[in-house]
Motif scaffolding. Structure first.
Motif, short mmCIF file in Angstrom:
data_model
loop_
_atom_site.label_atom_id
_atom_site.label_comp_id
_atom_site.label_asym_id
_atom_site.label_seq_id
_atom_site.Cartn_x
_atom_site.Cartn_y
_atom_site.Cartn_z
N ASN A 68 0.82 -1.21 0.00
CA ASN A 68 0.00 0.00 0.00
C ASN A 68 0.85 1.26 0.00
O ASN A 68 0.48 2.26 -0.62
CB ASN A 68 -0.95 -0.01 1.20
CG ASN A 68 -1.98 -1.11 1.12
OD1 ASN A 68 -2.41 -1.49 0.03
ND2 ASN A 68 -2.39 -1.65 2.26
N ILE A 69 2.00 1.21 0.68
CA ILE A 69 2.89 2.36 0.68
C ILE A 69 3.47 2.59 -0.72
O ILE A 69 3.56 3.72 -1.20
CB ILE A 69 4.01 2.17 1.71
CG1 ILE A 69 3.42 2.26 3.13
CG2 ILE A 69 5.12 3.19 1.53
CD1 ILE A 69 4.41 1.97 4.23
N SER A 70 3.85 1.51 -1.39
CA SER A 70 4.38 1.62 -2.74
C SER A 70 3.32 2.20 -3.68
O SER A 70 3.61 3.08 -4.50
CB SER A 70 4.84 0.25 -3.24
OG SER A 70 5.39 0.35 -4.53
N LEU A 71 2.10 1.72 -3.57
CA LEU A 71 1.01 2.23 -4.41
C LEU A 71 0.77 3.72 -4.14
O LEU A 71 0.53 4.50 -5.06
CB LEU A 71 -0.26 1.44 -4.16
CG LEU A 71 -0.26 -0.01 -4.64
CD1 LEU A 71 -1.53 -0.73 -4.21
CD2 LEU A 71 -0.09 -0.09 -6.17
N LEU A 72 0.85 4.10 -2.88
CA LEU A 72 0.68 5.52 -2.52
C LEU A 72 1.71 6.38 -3.25
O LEU A 72 1.37 7.42 -3.83
CB LEU A 72 0.82 5.67 -1.01
CG LEU A 72 0.76 7.10 -0.45
CD1 LEU A 72 -0.63 7.70 -0.64
CD2 LEU A 72 1.15 7.12 1.03
N GLU A 73 2.94 5.97 -3.23
CA GLU A 73 4.00 6.73 -3.89
C GLU A 73 3.78 6.81 -5.40
O GLU A 73 3.89 7.88 -6.01
CB GLU A 73 5.36 6.10 -3.60
CG GLU A 73 5.81 6.19 -2.16
CD GLU A 73 7.17 5.56 -1.95
OE1 GLU A 73 8.13 6.00 -2.61
OE2 GLU A 73 7.27 4.62 -1.14
#
Length: 526
Positions: free
Chosen positions: A472-477
């Motif tokens: 989810n953090i990667s997708l946010l970025e």
């Protein structure tokens, strides 16, 4: 006495004994496990040296694609290794409560501190350990936590855009875009983990050589992971680790030292969190991961300790930067190689800003919520994930001792099995015709049933209980930076007719992706 007599008799024939023993060992590798019925490279049936050298060649993802197209859904990659291409295999191999465990490929990637391995959520092969560890930190990575991380990502994004303007757009200099995006990803990880940018973007340099170390480490882990026993003679040599524990050797992974230094800088603050001090969740900058990991230490004192907090931070640096930078590079590269798609995305972006669907913020940065209103952006990102997933090797699992059926094949216990995202993502019955072509429209044209199947087959973050926890953090970025960057700059390839090169060091990073930037107005005129 019997052994002495046997040795005396055999010694004159040592060469024949050696040749005979080697032949017996090779034949046992080929036939002893009952896997000889599965096709694959001839040498792979006899020895793992085949896949070691294939990984060392730095394009194993292309080898796997080719082999499955030649031989079908099951390919033998080693004496005890099978690769599966059928998406239905994912549910069996990576499904919950199936009894599979990670292979010895993963501990090769353990960080080391003071002579001790640091098994992380990613690298541990102990499923119980993984389950306990994940329960402690899971909430820190939940989709609901994205809101608290967004201010931290925005902080680095604004600096990244400003530095891109200053260093490249205003000067007309060429940019090594993959490396520049990796600097961005590292600084985001710094903000998210320690509420502190690490200086990659501001200084435009590889701080403490961390980027180069990580590239070398992954380049080591990819091939060595095909024959993990080699690691015991090299990086994880027991004598070497023993000397470190005694303090005789001070060798330490740069990433580990880096994380230790960052954690030490927050020691007094984190001591209060350990003791139960309330964290200000309403802070405009959000709550960072170090704080959440330390809160987990307070909430789960029977499991979480300082070492596991450190390990979680180290894992963020290891896994949270390289994979995200690869994904960002892929999105931008495919857009530049397909101007029609680039133009179509810009039209969607500008029109949605103009009509008020997306907030026209003063700083030009797109929010996570607004990014989810852009269907063509989503199609572009998904198609980039499909064609260039970060991981380029099998995600290996060991079949439970009793054996199991995978796609109608009875696989004996102890066999290493797995899927490669590069193979799964090119299944024409799932993704339609011309699977080697970049065509974002396939994600918009698919009916609901097909679209659900396509999304279920995507494997860039793994699957099941061991799905990448930082997904989810990667997708946010990705979903924030891509539209924000495109609002600020028009991007062009320095050499439009030249393709980039790739290097599979377990993660398939990109080389020779050189670009130039031209400023554009971030505010669309009504």
């Amino acid at each position: 006495m019997l052994i002495d007599e046997l040795l005396r008799l055999l010694l004159p024939y040592w060469l024949f004994v050696l040749v005979g023993a080697t032949a017996a060992w090779l034949l046992r590798n080929k036939y002893g496990r009952g896997l000889n019925k599965y096709p694959g490279p001839p040498l792979a049936h006899y020895t793992n040296w085949w896949r070691f050298f294939d990984a060392l060649n730095r394009t194993p993802e292309q080898t796997h694609i080719r082999l499955h197209r030649e031989h079908g859904d099951v390919v033998r990659l080693g004496p005890n290794v099978l690769s599966f291409a059928d998406p239905k295999a994912v549910k069996t191999i990576y499904g919950l409560n199936k009894g599979f465990t990670k292979s010895d490929f993963y501990p090769v990637q353990n960080a080391v501190s003071k002579g001790h391995r640091l098994p992380s959520l990613f690298s541990t092969t102990d499923e119980d350990y993984h389950a306990r560890y994940r329960r402690c930190v899971n909430s820190a990575f939940a989709m609901t936590s994205l809101v608290s991380y967004e201010p931290l990502v925005d902080s680095t994004t604004q600096v990244f855009l400003s530095q891109t303007q200053k260093l490249f757009a205003e000067t007309g200099k060429s940019c090594d875009f993959s490396r520049w995006l990796q600097f961005y990803a590292f600084d985001v990880i710094g903000e998210l983990t320690w509420s502190k940018r690490l200086g990659f973007v501001e200084k435009n340099e590889d701080v403490d050589g961390i980027v180069d170390f990580l590239a070398k480490f992954l380049s080591y882990a990819g091939p060595i992971g095909q024959m993990p026993i080699l690691d015991l003679f090299l990086e994880k040599n027991p004598i070497r680790l023993w000397l470190q524990r005694l303090g005789i050797s001070n060798t330490v992974f740069p990433v580990t030292k880096f994380a230790v230094d960052q954690n030490n800088g927050r020691q007094l603050e984190m001591q209060k969190v350990k003791e139960g001090a309330e964290v200000n969740a309403a802070s405009s900058r959000g709550v960072d991961l170090l704080t959440k990991f330390t809160q987990a230490q307070h909430d789960h004192p029977d499991f979480m300790n300082d070492t596991r907090v450190l390990t979680a931070c180290v894992s963020m640096v290891f896994a949270g930067s390289e994979t995200t930078a690869i994904s960002l590079s892929s999105v931008f590269y495919f857009l530049l190689k397909h101007p029609r798609c680039y133009e179509k995305l810009m039209i969607e972006l500008d029109e949605n800003v103009k009509n008020g669907t997306i907030e026209d913020r003063a700083n030009g940065v797109i929010s996570w919520a607004d990014s989810q209103k852009l269907p063509y952006l989503d199609a572009v990102v998904q198609e980039s994930f499909r064609l260039h997933p970060a991981a380029g090797l099998l995600l290996e699992r060991i079949v439970p001792s009793q054996g199991i059926d995978i796609c109608g094949e009875r696989i004996p216990g102890g066999t290493i099995v797995g899927c490669n995202a590069w193979v799964l993502h090119r299944r024409p019955e799932i993704f339609g015709d011309h699977v080697d072509e970049y065509r974002p429209e396939r994600w918009l044209e698919a009916d609901p049933t097909r679209l659900k199947e396509m999304r279920a087959t995507m494997f860039q973050f793994g699957a099941g209980a061991r799905t990448c926890i930082g997904k989810n953090i990667s997708l946010l970025e990705v979903y924030k930076l891509v539209p924000s960057f495109l609002r600020y700059f028009k991007i062009s390839l320095e050499h439009p007719d030249k393709d980039w090169k790739t290097h599979n060091g377990w993660f398939v990073r990109q080389i020779d992706f050189n670009t130039k930037f031209t400023p554009r107005s971030i505010h669309v005129q009504s």
